[in-house]
Every structure is written in structure tokens, then in C-alpha cells.
Design a protein around this motif. Structure first.
Motif, short mmCIF file in Angstrom:
data_model
loop_
_atom_site.label_atom_id
_atom_site.label_comp_id
_atom_site.label_asym_id
_atom_site.label_seq_id
_atom_site.Cartn_x
_atom_site.Cartn_y
_atom_site.Cartn_z
N MET A 135 0.83 -1.18 0.00
CA MET A 135 0.00 0.00 0.00
C MET A 135 0.88 1.25 0.00
O MET A 135 1.86 1.33 0.72
N ILE A 136 0.51 2.19 -0.81
CA ILE A 136 1.20 3.49 -0.84
C ILE A 136 0.42 4.43 0.07
O ILE A 136 -0.74 4.74 -0.19
N GLU A 137 1.04 4.86 1.14
CA GLU A 137 0.35 5.67 2.14
C GLU A 137 -0.22 6.96 1.59
O GLU A 137 -1.25 7.45 2.06
N THR A 138 0.41 7.54 0.56
CA THR A 138 -0.07 8.80 -0.01
C THR A 138 -1.23 8.57 -0.98
O THR A 138 -1.84 9.53 -1.43
N ALA A 139 -1.52 7.32 -1.32
CA ALA A 139 -2.59 7.01 -2.30
C ALA A 139 -3.91 6.74 -1.59
O ALA A 139 -4.50 5.68 -1.71
N LEU A 140 -4.38 7.73 -0.85
CA LEU A 140 -5.61 7.57 -0.09
C LEU A 140 -6.45 8.84 -0.20
O LEU A 140 -5.96 9.94 0.01
N VAL A 141 -7.72 8.64 -0.54
CA VAL A 141 -8.68 9.74 -0.54
C VAL A 141 -9.83 9.28 0.35
O VAL A 141 -10.63 8.42 -0.05
N PRO A 142 -9.91 9.77 1.57
CA PRO A 142 -10.97 9.31 2.48
C PRO A 142 -12.35 9.81 2.04
O PRO A 142 -12.56 11.00 1.83
N LEU A 143 -13.27 8.86 1.86
CA LEU A 143 -14.65 9.17 1.50
C LEU A 143 -15.55 8.37 2.44
O LEU A 143 -15.33 7.18 2.65
N ALA A 144 -16.56 9.00 2.97
CA ALA A 144 -17.39 8.38 4.00
C ALA A 144 -18.22 7.19 3.50
O ALA A 144 -18.44 6.23 4.22
N TYR A 145 -18.69 7.24 2.24
CA TYR A 145 -19.65 6.23 1.79
C TYR A 145 -19.25 5.54 0.48
O TYR A 145 -20.11 5.07 -0.26
N ALA A 146 -17.96 5.50 0.16
CA ALA A 146 -17.49 4.93 -1.10
C ALA A 146 -17.97 3.49 -1.26
O ALA A 146 -17.79 2.66 -0.36
N ARG A 147 -18.63 3.22 -2.40
CA ARG A 147 -19.17 1.89 -2.66
C ARG A 147 -18.58 1.24 -3.90
O ARG A 147 -18.54 0.03 -4.01
N ASP A 148 -18.20 2.06 -4.88
CA ASP A 148 -17.72 1.52 -6.15
C ASP A 148 -16.92 2.61 -6.85
O ASP A 148 -17.11 3.80 -6.57
N VAL A 149 -16.05 2.22 -7.77
CA VAL A 149 -15.24 3.20 -8.49
C VAL A 149 -15.13 2.81 -9.96
O VAL A 149 -15.12 1.62 -10.29
N TYR A 150 -15.11 3.81 -10.82
CA TYR A 150 -14.91 3.61 -12.25
C TYR A 150 -13.87 4.62 -12.70
O TYR A 150 -14.04 5.83 -12.50
N VAL A 151 -12.78 4.14 -13.30
CA VAL A 151 -11.70 5.02 -13.72
C VAL A 151 -11.81 5.26 -15.22
O VAL A 151 -11.95 4.32 -16.00
N SER A 152 -11.76 6.53 -15.59
CA SER A 152 -11.78 6.92 -17.00
C SER A 152 -10.73 8.01 -17.21
O SER A 152 -10.84 9.10 -16.64
N ARG A 153 -9.71 7.66 -17.98
CA ARG A 153 -8.59 8.54 -18.26
C ARG A 153 -7.92 8.98 -16.97
O ARG A 153 -7.38 8.15 -16.27
N THR A 154 -7.96 10.25 -16.60
CA THR A 154 -7.23 10.69 -15.40
C THR A 154 -8.15 11.00 -14.22
O THR A 154 -7.74 11.65 -13.26
N TYR A 155 -9.39 10.48 -14.28
CA TYR A 155 -10.33 10.68 -13.17
C TYR A 155 -10.93 9.35 -12.73
O TYR A 155 -11.21 8.48 -13.55
N ALA A 156 -11.15 9.24 -11.44
CA ALA A 156 -11.88 8.11 -10.87
C ALA A 156 -13.22 8.66 -10.38
O ALA A 156 -13.25 9.67 -9.67
N TYR A 157 -14.29 8.00 -10.78
CA TYR A 157 -15.65 8.40 -10.40
C TYR A 157 -16.12 7.43 -9.33
O TYR A 157 -16.25 6.24 -9.58
N VAL A 158 -16.35 7.94 -8.13
CA VAL A 158 -16.66 7.10 -6.97
C VAL A 158 -18.13 7.24 -6.61
O VAL A 158 -18.62 8.35 -6.37
N ALA A 159 -18.83 6.11 -6.57
CA ALA A 159 -20.20 6.07 -6.06
C ALA A 159 -20.08 6.25 -4.55
O ALA A 159 -19.60 5.37 -3.85
N ASN A 160 -20.50 7.40 -4.06
CA ASN A 160 -20.24 7.77 -2.67
C ASN A 160 -21.53 7.90 -1.85
O ASN A 160 -21.70 8.84 -1.07
#
Length: 136
Positions: free
Chosen positions: A1-26
Motif C-alpha cells: 500500500m502506498i500511504e499517499t494514495a488515499l482519498v478518504p470518503l465516508a460512503y465509497a461503494r464503487d469506483v470507475y476510472v476513466s482517463r485521469t479521473y476516478a468516479y466514486v459512487a459515494n
């Protein structure tokens, strides 16, 4: 695990990555859009939560011509469609990965809870939905 690779989100359920963005079902916090251009240092770019987008279970991304769309399974609220980029509304729509400017453009109330969305055909699916919405 890379410690800097974390984005805390309260209700993250799923993620879809497209190009340089990740879209998180939150969940009740809508859709979180995370900049992953530097995957070892992702950063929360924006949270999109218009009134009523409050049970997000899954997000899928598809493109038609120069517009990018998000198909959102919004649980008890049904299917939602967000337009993320558009040549009609954005001066910065062009390029490999323009910053999304989400707008809720359609809602379809499903019989039960919308829990998931199938992978769209990258171009055809969103075009078919828009034709149907506009009566073409």
C-alpha cells in the motif's frame, strides 16, 4: 500500500476510472470525482451532489461525440444520467481528459432500487439514451 494514495470518503461503494479521473459512487454524498493523474497521490477534485442524488451505488462512464456521460445507479432514486463534458456548455471540453463539469440531465425511476449499471458501449449507449429522451 502506498500511504499517499488515499482519498478518504465516508460512503465509497464503487469506483470507475476513466482517463485521469476516478468516479466514486459515494452513497448519500453523491459522486466523488478524484484526480488520479498521479496515481500515487490521488486528490479529491470535486463532489457532485445535486438535490436528490443521495443513494449512489455505482457509476459507469461513456462518451458520445465530444460529450462524456456518467450513468449512475442511485438506489431508491433510480437511474440518473450526468453530462460531464459538453462542447455546448464548456470552453474546456476538448483534449485527452478535460476537467468534468457535471450536470444532472435525466432521471428514470426504476421499479426497485437501482443497484448497478452495466458497462455502456463507449459511444452507442449514451447516444441511444439521448435519442430516446429527446424523442428522435
Amino acid at each position: 500500500m502506498i500511504e499517499t494514495a488515499l482519498v478518504p470518503l465516508a460512503y465509497a461503494r464503487d469506483v470507475y476510472v476513466s482517463r485521469t479521473y476516478a468516479y466514486v459512487a459515494n452513497g448519500k454524498d453523491g459522486v466523488a470525482i478524484v484526480d488520479v493523474k498521479s496515481p500515487e497521490k490521488p486528490r479529491l477534485d470535486q463532489v457532485y451532489q445535486p438535490a436528490g442524488l443521495n443513494d449512489v451505488r455505482q457509476v459507469k462512464i461513456a462518451m458520445t461525440n465530444a460529450s462524456l456521460f456518467a450513468y449512475v445507479a442511485d438506489g431508491k432514486n433510480g437511474l440518473r444520467i450526468l453530462q460531464l463534458t459538453s462542447p455546448e456548455t464548456m470552453a474546456t471540453y476538448a483534449g485527452f481528459s478535460p476537467r468534468p463539469e457535471p450536470r444532472l440531465i435525466a432521471t428514470y425511476k426504476t421499479k426497485g432500487e437501482a443497484l448497478a449499471v452495466s458497462k455502456a458501449l463507449d459511444r452507442d449507449r449514451s447516444d441511444a439514451v439521448l435519442r430516446q429522451k429527446h424523442g428522435h
